[in-house]
Design a protein around this motif. Structure first.
Motif, PDB file in Angstrom:
ATOM      1  N   PRO A  61       1.457  -6.838  -4.563  1.00 26.83           N
ATOM      2  CA  PRO A  61       2.097  -5.527  -4.463  1.00 26.83           C
ATOM      3  C   PRO A  61       2.803  -5.366  -3.117  1.00 26.83           C
ATOM      4  CG  PRO A  61      -0.233  -5.330  -3.955  1.00 26.83           C
ATOM      5  CD  PRO A  61      -0.012  -6.751  -4.338  1.00 26.83           C
ATOM      6  N   ASN A  62       3.651  -4.339  -2.977  1.00 23.72           N
ATOM      7  CA  ASN A  62       4.257  -4.051  -1.682  1.00 23.72           C
ATOM      8  C   ASN A  62       3.197  -3.431  -0.770  1.00 23.72           C
ATOM      9  OD1 ASN A  62       3.995  -1.316  -2.187  1.00 23.72           O
ATOM     10  ND2 ASN A  62       6.164  -0.965  -2.577  1.00 23.72           N
ATOM     11  N   LYS A  63       3.561  -3.080   0.450  1.00 25.98           N
ATOM     12  CA  LYS A  63       2.528  -2.676   1.418  1.00 25.98           C
ATOM     13  C   LYS A  63       1.816  -1.380   1.016  1.00 25.98           C
ATOM     14  CE  LYS A  63       5.332  -0.170   4.849  1.00 25.98           C
ATOM     15  NZ  LYS A  63       5.582   0.879   3.871  1.00 25.98           N
TER      16      LYS A  63
ATOM     17  N   GLY B 141      -7.918   1.038 -10.036  1.00 26.68           N
ATOM     18  CA  GLY B 141      -8.301   1.826  -8.876  1.00 26.68           C
ATOM     19  C   GLY B 141      -7.206   1.838  -7.826  1.00 26.68           C
ATOM     20  N   PRO B 142      -7.471   2.534  -6.718  1.00 27.20           N
ATOM     21  CA  PRO B 142      -6.469   2.648  -5.656  1.00 27.20           C
ATOM     22  C   PRO B 142      -6.265   1.310  -4.935  1.00 27.20           C
ATOM     23  CG  PRO B 142      -8.340   4.177  -5.339  1.00 27.20           C
ATOM     24  CD  PRO B 142      -8.732   3.226  -6.399  1.00 27.20           C
ATOM     25  N   HIS B 143      -5.056   1.097  -4.391  1.00 24.44           N
ATOM     26  CA  HIS B 143      -4.801  -0.031  -3.517  1.00 24.44           C
ATOM     27  C   HIS B 143      -5.890  -0.073  -2.450  1.00 24.44           C
ATOM     28  CE1 HIS B 143      -2.481  -2.973  -1.315  1.00 24.44           C
ATOM     29  NE2 HIS B 143      -2.369  -2.193  -0.261  1.00 24.44           N
ATOM     30  N   PRO B 144      -6.472  -1.183  -2.055  1.00 20.81           N
ATOM     31  CA  PRO B 144      -6.062  -2.559  -2.336  1.00 20.81           C
ATOM     32  C   PRO B 144      -6.784  -3.219  -3.517  1.00 20.81           C
ATOM     33  CG  PRO B 144      -7.749  -2.608  -0.646  1.00 20.81           C
ATOM     34  CD  PRO B 144      -7.551  -1.158  -1.029  1.00 20.81           C
ATOM     35  N   PHE B 145      -7.537  -2.453  -4.344  1.00 23.37           N
ATOM     36  CA  PHE B 145      -8.390  -3.116  -5.332  1.00 23.37           C
ATOM     37  C   PHE B 145      -7.651  -3.925  -6.397  1.00 23.37           C
ATOM     38  CE2 PHE B 145     -11.474  -0.626  -3.119  1.00 23.37           C
ATOM     39  CZ  PHE B 145     -12.547  -1.497  -3.070  1.00 23.37           C
TER      40      PHE B 145
END
Ligand SMILES: *Cc1c(COP(=O)(O)O)cnc(C)c1O
Length: 420
Positions: free
Chosen positions: A18-20, A209-213
């Motif tokens: 993914p992007n940052k 779930g939310p980034h970074p998962f």
């Protein structure tokens, strides 16, 4: 995209996605209550540093070999293939991974990350208990505490998994509000984490779930694809024509797909079509879902007009989730992966056939992927090869299947089909 485009695109894909901010195209991201943004950013930063460190990589490699029993083999189903004709069916045997499924791959990674961060506790929710058991196993291995939040309804339904978690030293915390199932357990686990994020880490059970998962869990599951790619090549000298996996949240699928994205290989994800196409009869989030946010990320979601998640159903409890990993929604958009579905009945047939013809009892989740292979193999003039990710073993499902569908399921199915 053509095969040549894939090759170029996916050569650098994992560096760019993914992007940052955690997005795969428009899917993913991090939709969190304000208090949790800092703790999640801490996990992201730590992961990005630690995952490049030689000591982390070497330690994870050692654990996979000595504790998990990796690599798991690739197996050629000669008898099952012969039953349908010419198409050759192969399995990646994640059922032989310690604890009997692929979930331990990311739980051991998450546990090692906790250890490197100096955390004392792993926190998660569980629905049917599979993620809870895998995480409790990791916690026992690393000598960490483990809190598993579970709805009271699920605790009653899943007594063997509750016993397993306790045996492994985890604390199972009953959640008694609302419908007392997974959704409430997620909220309670988030609340629990908020109270002690300095000394604990929250561990998600799939590429959701939310980034970074979604990124982290994918990375930890990539070992499945790396092994399968090399093993299949060594066995046959070539690439399979098709690679297929079942898709609940999508972690076992991301694991095996990752190594084949840049190859001229057809990739297929199979969603659970349950007992029908009406609301509440299935959990086919990509097939029928619309863009929406649930549990802190944007993806395709089975939802009502108010944006609330629809009820979902599948015979395989590991697949009944109303959303799907954001990277799958992205692969669907760019047309790299074909998403289709299999019904309860097709999965059950696969469950019985693999047991009878190969001596391998598959998890009902994995049976959905196998059902697709069988459907393809039965087509007139079917040929080529298909590699199925057998995400787990089916011991956990035997009692339920026999009680509800009978040991003579295949004969009954034959009769039903002959009548038509
Ligand atoms: C949990 C589970 C799944 C579904 O999870 P994904 O994240 O979609 O892989 C599939 N197979 C087995 C055996 C499981 O336990």
């Amino acid at each position: 995209m053509s095969n040549v485009d894939f090759k170029n695109y996916f050569e650098t894909y994992f560096k760019n996605y993914p992007n940052k901010d955690g997005y795969f195209g428009k899917y993913g991201g991090q939709y969190l209550p304000p208090q949790l943004i800092e703790p999640f950013n801490e996990i992201t930063e730590a992961y990005q540093t630690i995952c490049k460190s030689a000591s982390f990589i070497n330690e994870l490699r050692r654990i996979r070999k000595e504790f998990q029993g990796r690599p798991t083999p690739v197996y050629h189903c000669e008898k099952l293939s012969r039953l349908f004709g010419n198409m050759q069916i192969y399995l990646k045997r994640e059922d032989l991974n310690h604890t009997g499924a692929h979930k331990l791959n990311h739980c051991m990674g998450e546990g090692l990350l906790a250890k490197f961060l100096g955390k004392k506790k792993l926190i998660a929710e569980t629905g049917a208990g599979q993620h809870g058991v895998a995480l409790a196993t990791a916690a026992a291995f690393y000598g960490l505490e483990c809190d598993i939040y579970m709805g009271e309804v699920d605790i009653k339904k899943q007594a063997p998994n509750v016993a397993r978690m306790k045996l492994l030293g985890a604390r199972v915390i009953p959640v008694s509000h609302g419908l007392k199932t997974l959704k409430e357990a997620v909220d309670a686990a988030f609340e629990g984490y908020l109270k002690e994020y300095e000394t604990s880490i929250y561990c998600i059970g799939s590429v959701v779930g939310p980034h970074p998962f979604p990124m982290m869990v994918r990375d930890f599951q990539m070992v499945v694809g790396e092994e399968a790619h090399a093993q299949y090549k060594e066995m046959t000298g070539e690439m399979p024509d098709t690679v297929v996996a079942c898709v609940g949240g999508g972690s076992n699928a991301m694991g095996i797909f990752s190594a084949f994205l840049k190859e001229p290989v057809k990739i297929v994800g199979v969603e659970p079509m349950g007992i029908g196409e009406k609301k509440g009869e299935h959990a086919a989030s990509i097939t029928f879902g619309k863009e929406g946010i649930l549990h802190g990320f944007n993806s395709l979601l089975l939802q009502n007009e108010k944006g609330e998640p629809d009820p979902v159903y599948s015979i395989a409890s590991g697949l009944d989730y109303p959303s799907v990993g954001p990277e799958h929604a992205f692969f669907h958009d760019i047309n790299r992966v074909e998403y289709t579905s299999a019904s309860d009945e097709e999965a059950l047939e696969a469950f019985f056939l693999l047991s009878k013809y190969e001596g391998i009892i598959p998890a009902l989740e994995s049976s959905h992927a196998l059902a697709y292979a069988i459907r393809e193999a039965r087509k007139p003039n079917a040929s080529g090869s298909i590699l199925v990710n057998l995400s787990g073993r089916g011991d956990k499902d035997i009692d339920y299947v026999i009680e509800n569908y009978g040991i003579d399921f295949l004969e009954k199915l034959d009769k039903k089909r002959n009548k038509k």
